[in-house]
Design a protein around this motif. Structure first.
Motif, PDB file in Angstrom:
ATOM      1  N   GLY A  83       0.783  -1.222   0.000  1.00  0.00           N
ATOM      2  CA  GLY A  83       0.000   0.000   0.000  1.00  0.00           C
ATOM      3  C   GLY A  83       0.817   1.276   0.000  1.00  0.00           C
ATOM      4  N   GLY A  84       2.081   1.201  -0.411  1.00  0.00           N
ATOM      5  CA  GLY A  84       2.888   2.406  -0.459  1.00  0.00           C
ATOM      6  C   GLY A  84       3.251   2.945   0.910  1.00  0.00           C
ATOM      7  N   ARG A  85       3.094   2.098   1.926  1.00  0.00           N
ATOM      8  CA  ARG A  85       3.370   2.575   3.274  1.00  0.00           C
ATOM      9  C   ARG A  85       4.799   2.232   3.660  1.00  0.00           C
ATOM     10  NH1 ARG A  85      -2.341   2.119   5.660  1.00  0.00           N
ATOM     11  NH2 ARG A  85      -3.432   2.575   3.735  1.00  0.00           N
ATOM     12  N   PRO A  86       5.322   2.926   4.674  1.00  0.00           N
ATOM     13  CA  PRO A  86       6.649   2.554   5.157  1.00  0.00           C
ATOM     14  C   PRO A  86       6.614   1.154   5.755  1.00  0.00           C
ATOM     15  CG  PRO A  86       5.865   4.569   6.202  1.00  0.00           C
ATOM     16  CD  PRO A  86       4.753   4.050   5.377  1.00  0.00           C
TER      17      PRO A  86
END
Lengths: 179, 254, 451, 756
Positions: A83-86
């Motif tokens: 999800g494009g999260r860190p």
């Protein structure tokens, strides 16, 4: 030789009074047994302190730290971008932290209870059997209030019996240890 | 480097959200809606390439068809001033994919090519990714599918067949990407050439409305197409950051 | 056969509770066999069929990939909420009326959670791999995704189940000890094991009190978090009408609401069939009725807020989803829910209603039907009306799903029936506590006299 | 003790239940002993996928003749893709072309020769050997041929192009019959007739959509079914974004087709008035001075009756729209008008198409790039001269009824399905004593055969194709077998060759391959000796490898003018319809959807492909205007009988936003009674109820000229479709931009026609 003198009372006030008398008579601190928690015990026998809260606190802190590390370290070890999260994301990991804080808080509270209440009885022997070192009267689980005095000599036995009877014990029982 | 430094560095790196720019490739697709006629050739091509099951009429009745790529229809106006707008809809390979975060077992995640991958045999079938996907392009295997002999002889050996209880979706024909990379490697090239790999839908599109390629390469056809002033993303307001970009349909005056 | 509650003696309680455990009439066996048979027929056999065939045995489709299984999951999690949570709150606030009913309430929590956990297994496509959601070291290069709301769920429910089990067990230790002395044979061994050698000394009581209080303190935020997290399964998605900030409090209130209603039902059943009429009295129904009224108003408030803000937003997706919920295919269910959960409980404003047992039973069942509907509607109406209208669908549960839904109640009943034969279903020591303790009296009336 | 019984019961039931559950779970968990958790989606580094072999060939799913590349692995065809170097499709391929694999792997394919041992039309087929089958057929043929009664033998084949057509000709000659008919339902007879009348050419011209700036399509669904849809799609896309300014597409048809949806403007003219509309536009062009030819006066005369006012009244298209269309058509350069099935299959079909040709002529589009370009004569034989129209088949049926046909040889053709019931074609077949079918499947026609000698599918056999509608220059392609035959079947050519040998009339080829090679040898010999390869063998190898051959022999601009007689003959009568307008208020338009003429209905991929406009799968439907539906009190899924004078078919209603209120439309393709498991007993066949109203100019049935009425049955079924609500509710899913600010074309991907 160790004798336990147990007096059975029909009401809590008499039992408490008896316990106070026993303590005053220097026969050691008696043990009370009752079907319900008795009120006013601490006024008579002195304040009780338990270590449970420390267990709870330690458990919660331990759980919190291990919760966050569980999430964060394993996420770094198995780095799956989603999800494009860190990889180390705070909001979700805080929830894991929160849940494990509570989980370990609960578990350690239980451990603290067992430790401080010295349960299970006779942990290292057959703990489900009654420990001979601890007197027990089944009536105390129903409707009687028992005062148990640990005596090391015959005199103290008699003295204790006398005090208990005076205090209005319905029955006085002498439980003697075998060895 | 001290242990502490290593930890701080790892911390910084893993706290950084925009790591997608570092990917080797960043596959993307553009679909020109002014060229698309909605003929459905891509739908069948996808079915042929990716071993999509023949689900049968009953499954359609129940709404359980499996079409990684579908054509959506939107009518506009009433007779006689009526228009039909069509749009091919497949996995948008979002860089901020809602579906990826929700999978409890990491069965879907972003791979090093910027693709949203679905790992079939890791899937336990919670179907939450399908709920979280705003494009409705994830399809669930409600039962095992079989191919009547000898239709099974057509199955593509490079694509696994999915069993019941597993979610599936468009992969941008990852097996073709893989093949192209292998070919590039065999030829001693470092990178796949632009146009060397095309998903089945792009390959077959009769009106060449679809363009596929590497967004990291500014010279690629797809990069140029992405810069088109007509480009837009469906449901862009949801910030999914999708890799499939549509070019607006032109409404010309006669 | 017994007099008024205030004439009860410690021994009566003791006898009644022990009797409820050791004396088993044929009615009990008939009930148990029926419940168990229904569990098998309605729950397990359909589920086995579904395992064999695939989730396709249920009515779910694209895009309504979630259905009654998930609704049941939320329902049972919700039902679990009043037990332990309510018990904790009342314990901390020293509400003595809790004491007669909390044991059964906590048991409800426990079994609701068990049923909910089983519903997860029923829900997923490949339950035989469900252990992959647990963080255990393995050689498959596999690790759960801690960023997933579903994994929050796994963690929260595990914690909640552990906490609730411990909580009910801790509270029962003195009662196990009491029952231990009155039983023989395998029961004696079992209760000896479970009572851990409890003697009822002053120290033990003291420790138990503190441990129990700490547990209660820990479990209250846990219970709140559990249902918040369950709500985030939905609210963390970007589906219109699911992506709502109000969902967490909405779910928590709904959970307590449905759980309280569940307690009323269970109380009624215990009172009726276990002869606990002396302990579970009008007082309890009165208090629970007040609670229900408060919760229903809260619940209604949140519903109104949700609809109001949704329509005010004017966003196509949001309004369409709400429109669909209020006036679409599922609208009859919506209005049924409003009737059962928002309007009917207003009757609780009347004391005469609150203290009548049968009407309260009817109300409590109606509320839970309404609450189940709420969960179903959340799943069904939102998923079938998402962003792309051309992908809209319709979801109608299949026979297998309905059967499994009914089966969960049979499963719950089976578990509860087993519980009442193992656990003292009314907390003896705490009921004794609520009574006047025996007074010092002449030996002729040594067993204490009424106040 | 009763307790024990209860307990035992509980135990038993419990154990049983748990056992079943455990068994299921166990079965599932051990089913895949190797659960590799990283599948091909992310293949391990040491994994290398197998190497595929690609064969270039020709698609035979329709007559467009697209080039295909077939991917094979381990001797099995896996995927069909368009051949990028083939000028017709340039790598693209339609859904039916993709689904060609399912012809090959169809579970209902015949695996060997069959003999009907019970009544005709029953399932009484028994397996026989090829020797047996061929002998039976040959003996019949031999008797007739020897007796000089070869003309009592009829051959009916699907449209076969290229050198196989020559082979069939040769066979017909050998057995002494001239009853050789090619039959394709969708063969554009009217278009040929119109072009012959107006241009004097028997071949189809090339409609250069790719370069046109303004397209007027009169009922031609050029993107989905007309002539060469894939090539038209390329042209459409190229016209829109390949050039300097964007082409403007207008679709004139009573029911919106996919081409109508893709067009910039959809004009729902009354059915059958397309020609009148075209002449109205022509009138305006001539009258407003856009045409300045020498023959302007002749044109003025012939067009004088078609004033915009009158035309607007007759076509139900407003005068302003007509004027605008005429102006923009005349001003755009180049522009193009095409007329398809919607215009051609009317009682005035040929006149209509002639009018459209006239329109092209007046706008100066003939012979121009972006207009109508004439193809050079095809290098190989084409089938048009042998194409049977409705009248031919009706005559054949007549002969059969009269007992003048003794043997009928069918090759992959299904007229029983596509001919209207009124033609009584099926009953006529019953009068033929001996019917042989060379089809790969049992279809409605083959089911009536006495002997079935199943032929290879196109992926297993040799052939070639010279696309009729062309690309403006000569091209051809060879169809080669891409896999070894799956079953005990033979190539059509080989069966015919074998039969010829058996009746003592051997042909000059040993095999089909031989025949094809021979044909291409001629092409090789005729080619420019300076540029050609050294030998035929190397030419042949290169040809098979490329899959396509072409010659850049564009014709010079054709400046010929229609003569005065031709001009004078121009004129379109009002269309006639069968059935009384009062009793039968609706005009039925059967249109071709994804199933072609019904031959693709047995392909599951096609059955499961949502319809391009309605997203319906697996079934038939009746499209009606929302207003009509409201008036009749019908909603989607209401089962209705569509009754014409000739009969009725039953299908559910589908409310279709883009159809005239006085027209209803039904897709062709479903309604098979005997065509394998995927097609049989599904939907309805609207062709059945067509009136045999023939346009005398083309000899073909006017399939858009049947009036019908809708009779509600009171029953309701659920139409199986994939879509939900087909309105975007202001969500801006398909976004559009105005015509003025589409500065985009420079960034679009140019599409080039590759001359090979």
């Amino acid at each position: 030789m160790k004798n336990f003198v147990v007096g059975l009372f029909g009401d809590p006030e008499s039992a408490l009074a008896a316990a106070g008398s026993i303590q005053t008579a220097d026969l050691g601190t008696p043990e009370l047994m009752s079907p319900v928690p008795m009120e006013g015990v601490e006024e008579v026998l002195g304040e009780k302190k338990s270590v449970i809260k420390r267990f709870s606190l330690f458990g919660a802190i331990f759980g919190g730290i291990s919760g966050f590390l569980l999430a964060a370290i394993t996420a770094v070890l198995y780095a799956h971008p989603t999800g494009g999260r860190p990889i180390i994301t705070f909001p979700p990991y805080l929830i894991i932290t929160y849940e494990l804080t509570i989980l370990f808080g609960i578990v350690f509270t239980v451990i603290g209870f067992f430790v401080s209440a010295r349960l299970p009885n006779g942990l290292w022997t057959a703990w489900w059997k009654q420990d001979e070192n601890r007197p027990y009267v089944p009536e105390a689980a129903v409707n009687k209030f028992a005062v148990s005095v640990t005596c090391t000599s015959n005199e103290s036995v008699q003295q204790a019996e006398a005090i208990l009877r005076t205090a209005g014990a319905e029955e006085v029982r002498d439980v003697t240890e075998e060895n | 480097m001290s242990f502490l430094d290593r930890i701080t560095e790892g911390w910084r790196k893993n706290r950084k959200p925009g790591y997608y720019e570092d990917f080797d490739y960043h596959w993307a697709m553009t679909i020109d809606l002014d060229q698309c006629s909605g003929c459905g050739a891509c739908v069948t091509a996808c079915q042929a390439e990716n071993n999509l099951p023949i689900v049968g009429e009953d499954a359609f009745t129940k709404g359980r068809e499996i079409k990684w790529l579908r054509i959506e229809h939107y009518w506009e106006g009433e007779y006689p001033d009526v228009k039909l707008n069509v749009i091919p809809m497949m996995c948008q390979h979002c860089d901020s994919a809602p579906c990826e975060t929700v999978c409890p077992v990491s069965a879907t995640y972003h791979n090093q090519d910027g693709l949203n991958t679905q790992i079939y045999n890791r899937c336990i079938g919670t179907r939450s990714c399908a709920v979280y996907c705003p494009y409705e392009v994830r399809y669930f295997n409600y039962n095992d599918h079989t191919w009547e002999s000898p239709l099974d002889q057509q199955l593509n050996p490079d694509v696994s067949v999915r069993e019941k209880g597993v979610m599936e979706k468009c992969t941008f024909c990852i097996q073709r990407i893989r093949q192209a990379k292998d070919n590039a490697k065999d030829d001693g090239r470092r990178r796949v050439r632009d146009g060397e790999v095309q998903p089945a839908c792009v390959q077959t599109c009769p009106s060449k409305a679809m363009v596929f390629g590497d967004r990291n390469d500014p010279q690629s056809q797809v990069s140029q197409s992405l810069n088109d002033p007509r480009s837009y993303k469906v449901l862009d307001e949801l910030n999914t950051n999708s890799s499939v970009v549509y070019l607006k349909k032109v409404e010309a005056e006669g | 056969m017994h007099g008024e509650p205030n004439q009860l003696k410690y021994t009566d309680i003791h006898n009644d509770v022990v009797r409820s455990i050791v004396e088993t009439g044929p009615n009990y066996y008939i009930a148990l066999v029926t419940a168990f048979a229904l569990t098998l027929i309605c729950f397990f056999f359909p589920w086995f069929y579904q395992l064999y065939y695939g989730i396709g045995a249920a009515g779910m489709n694209h895009p309504s990939v979630w259905g009654t299984y998930l609704a049941s999951f939320i329902f049972w999690i919700g039902l679990s909420h009043s037990g332990t949570l309510l018990s904790c709150v009342l314990h901390i606030t020293n509400s003595s009326w809790r004491k007669a009913m909390y044991r059964s309430a906590e048991a409800m929590t426990l079994f609701s959670l068990v049923v909910a956990a089983i519903m997860v297994m029923v829900h997923v496509g490949r339950p035989w791999f469900i252990h992959w959601a647990a963080p255990y070291p393995n050689q498959m290069e596999m690790w759960p995704n801690f960023r997933s709301p579903l994994l929050f769920d796994v963690m929260a429910i595990t914690t909640y189940l552990t906490g609730s089990t411990i909580f009910i067990y801790m509270g029962s230790i003195p009662d196990f000890a009491a029952v231990r002395d009155r039983t023989r044979g395998w029961r004696n061994t079992m209760y000896s094991l479970m009572s851990l050698g409890w003697r009822g000394t002053d120290t033990e009581w003291h420790r138990l009190h503190w441990a129990y209080t700490f547990l209660a303190v820990l479990i209250i935020p846990l219970a709140v978090s559990v249902h918040s997290i369950v709500s985030w399964d939905f609210a963390m998605s970007i589906v219109p009408a699911l992506h709502q900030t109000i969902f967490a409090p909405y779910f928590v209130v709904g959970a307590i609401y449905s759980g309280t209603a569940g307690i009323v039902t269970v109380m009624f059943v215990l009172r009726k069939f276990m002869d606990f009429g002396q302990y579970i009295t009008e007082l309890h129904f009165d208090n629970l009725g007040k609670l229900l009224l408060v919760l229903s108003l809260l619940w209604t408030y949140i519903n109104v807020v949700e609809v109001f803000t949704g329509f005010y937003s004017g966003a196509s997706g949001e309004t369409e989803a709400l429109n669909y919920r209020l006036f679409g295919f599922y609208a009859p269910l919506y209005w049924e829910m409003i009737t059962f959960c928002a309007i009917a409980p207003l009757l609780c404003a009347f004391k005469s209603f609150r203290t009548s047992f049968v009407p309260m039973l009817v109300l409590s069942i109606a509320i839970n039907i309404g609450m189940y509907t709420e969960r179903f509607l959340i799943v069904a109406t939102s998923l079938s009306r998402q962003y792309l209208p051309d992908a809209w669908g319709l979801y109608v549960p299949s026979a297998v799903e309905i059967s499994i839904l009914l089966g969960t109640f049979a499963l719950f009943t089976t578990l509860f029936l087993l519980f009442v034969k193992v656990f003292p279903s009314v907390s003896m020591y705490e009921v004794k506590e609520t009574m006047e303790s025996p007074k010092k009296s002449p030996p002729a009336a040594s067993e204490g006299s009424p106040a | 003790m009763p307790n024990i019984d209860r307990r035992d019961f509980i135990k038993l039931v419990g154990a049983g239940g748990v056992g079943v559950g455990a068994g299921v779970v166990l079965r599932e968990s051990i089913k895949h002993p190797k659960e590799h958790l990283i599948p091909h989606v992310l293949a391990p580094e040491d994994y290398s996928s197998g190497v595929a072999t690609w064969y270039n060939s020709v698609c035979s799913m329709c007559s467009a003749g697209c080039g295909i590349s077939v991917r094979t692995r381990e001797g099995r065809a896996k995927k069909i893709e368009g051949n990028p170097s083939h000028a017709v499709n340039q790598g693209g391929l339609c859904a039916v072309g993709q689904a060609g694999l399912q012809v090959l792997y169809n579970p209902d394919r015949l695996t060997g020769p069959l003999l009907q041992s019970a009544n005709r039309g029953s399932d009484g087929f028994t397996q026989i050997t090829w020797e047996d089958g061929l002998t039976r057929v040959a003996s019949r043929l031999d008797v007739l041929r020897a007796a000089g009664r070869g003309n009592r033998i009829a051959l009916l084949t699907r449209g076969v192009g290229g050198h196989l057509a020559e082979l069939l000709e040769s066979f017909a000659e050998g057995v002494g019959t001239d009853q050789l008919h090619h039959y394709d339902y969708d063969h554009p007879h009217a278009l040929y007739a119109a072009n012959e009348r107006f241009f004097g050419k028997q071949h189809l011209p090339y409609y250069d959509l790719s370069n046109t700036r303004h397209l007027l399509s009169f009922g031609a669904d050029y993107l989905a079914g007309w002539l060469s849809p894939v090539h038209h799609s390329l042209g459409f896309a190229n016209s829109r974004h390949g050039g300097d300014n964007r082409g403007y597409f207008v679709q004139i048809e009573p029911r919106m087709s996919p081409s109508g949806a893709a067009a910039d403007e959809w004009v729902p003219a009354k059915p059958g008035t397309e020609g009148i509309l075209a002449l109205g536009l022509a009138h305006h062009i001539v009258a407003s001075g856009h045409y300045e030819g020498e023959d302007i006066n002749e044109w003025k005369d012939v067009l004088s009756a078609y004033t915009l006012e009158k035309v607007a009244e007759e076509t139900d298209v407003s005068e302003s729209v007509l004027r605008r269309l005429a102006e923009s058509f005349a001003n755009a350069s180049p522009s193009l008008a095409i007329g398809g099935d919607g215009a051609g299959n009317n009682s005035n079909g040929v006149d209509t198409l002639v009018a459209i040709n006239a329109l092209n002529y007046l706008a100066g589009n003939v012979g121009e790039v972006g207009g109508v370009i004439f193809n050079p004569d095809p290098a190989g034989a084409t089938s048009h001269s042998r194409q049977a129209n409705y009248q031919t088949l009706a005559q054949l049926a007549e002969s059969a009824r009269a007992g003048e046909i003794d043997v009928l040889i069918l090759n992959d053709v299904n007229p029983v399905f596509t001919m209207p019931l009124a033609s009584e074609f099926k009953a006529a077949l019953a009068q033929i004593p001996f019917i042989v079918s060379l089809s790969s499947f049992i279809d409605e026609t083959s089911a009536l055969a006495d002997v079935i000698l199943p032929s290879h599918t196109y992926l297993e056999s040799w052939g070639d194709a010279f696309p009729e509608q062309g690309v403006g220059f000569s091209i051809g392609a060879v169809s080669q077998p891409v896999i070894a035959p799956l079953y005990n079947t033979k190539a059509t050519g080989d069966i015919v060759l074998d039969l010829a040998r058996r009746i003592g009339k051997p042909m000059r080829w040993d095999s089909t391959e031989d025949c094809i090679k021979d044909g291409w040898n001629k092409i090789y010999q005729e080619s420019d000796s300076n540029t050609r390869t050294e030998s035929f063998e190397s030419f042949w190898t290169a040809l098979l490898k490329a899959g396509v051959w072409g010659k850049k022999n564009h014709l010079k601009t054709d400046t010929s003018r229609p003569n005065a007689n031709t001009i004078a003959s121009i004129g379109v009568d009002a269309p006639t319809f069968s059935g009384d307008a009062e009793l039968y208020p609706f005009v039925l338009q059967p249109y071709r959807s994804g199933m072609h003429d019904g031959r693709a209905a047995n392909l599951p991929w096609i059955q499961e492909l949502p319809d391009a406009m309605t997203s319906v799968v697996y079934g038939s439907w009746v499209e009606i205007n929302p207003k009509t539906a409201k008036d009749l009190g019908l909603t989607e899924g209401d089962l209705v009988d569509i009754e014409s004078v000739e009969g009725a078919v039953r299908a559910p209603i589908l409310v279709y936003p883009a159809i005239r209120p006085d027209v209803i439309a039904m897709p062709i393709g479903q309604g098979h009674t005997n065509y394998g498991r995927y097609a049989s007993n599904r939907g309805a066949n609207p062709l059945e109820i067509l009136s045999p109203l023939v346009d005398d100019n083309s000899g073909n049935v006017a399939s858009n000229a049947t009036r019908v009425k809708i009779v509600a049955t009171g029953k309701h079924v659920e139409i199986v479709k994939t879509g939900g609500k087909s309105r975007d509710l202001g969500r801006d899913i398909v976004q559009t931009t105005g015509g003025d600010d589409h500065t985009a074309q420079t960034n679009s991907i140019p599409i080039t026609v590759i001359p090979t």
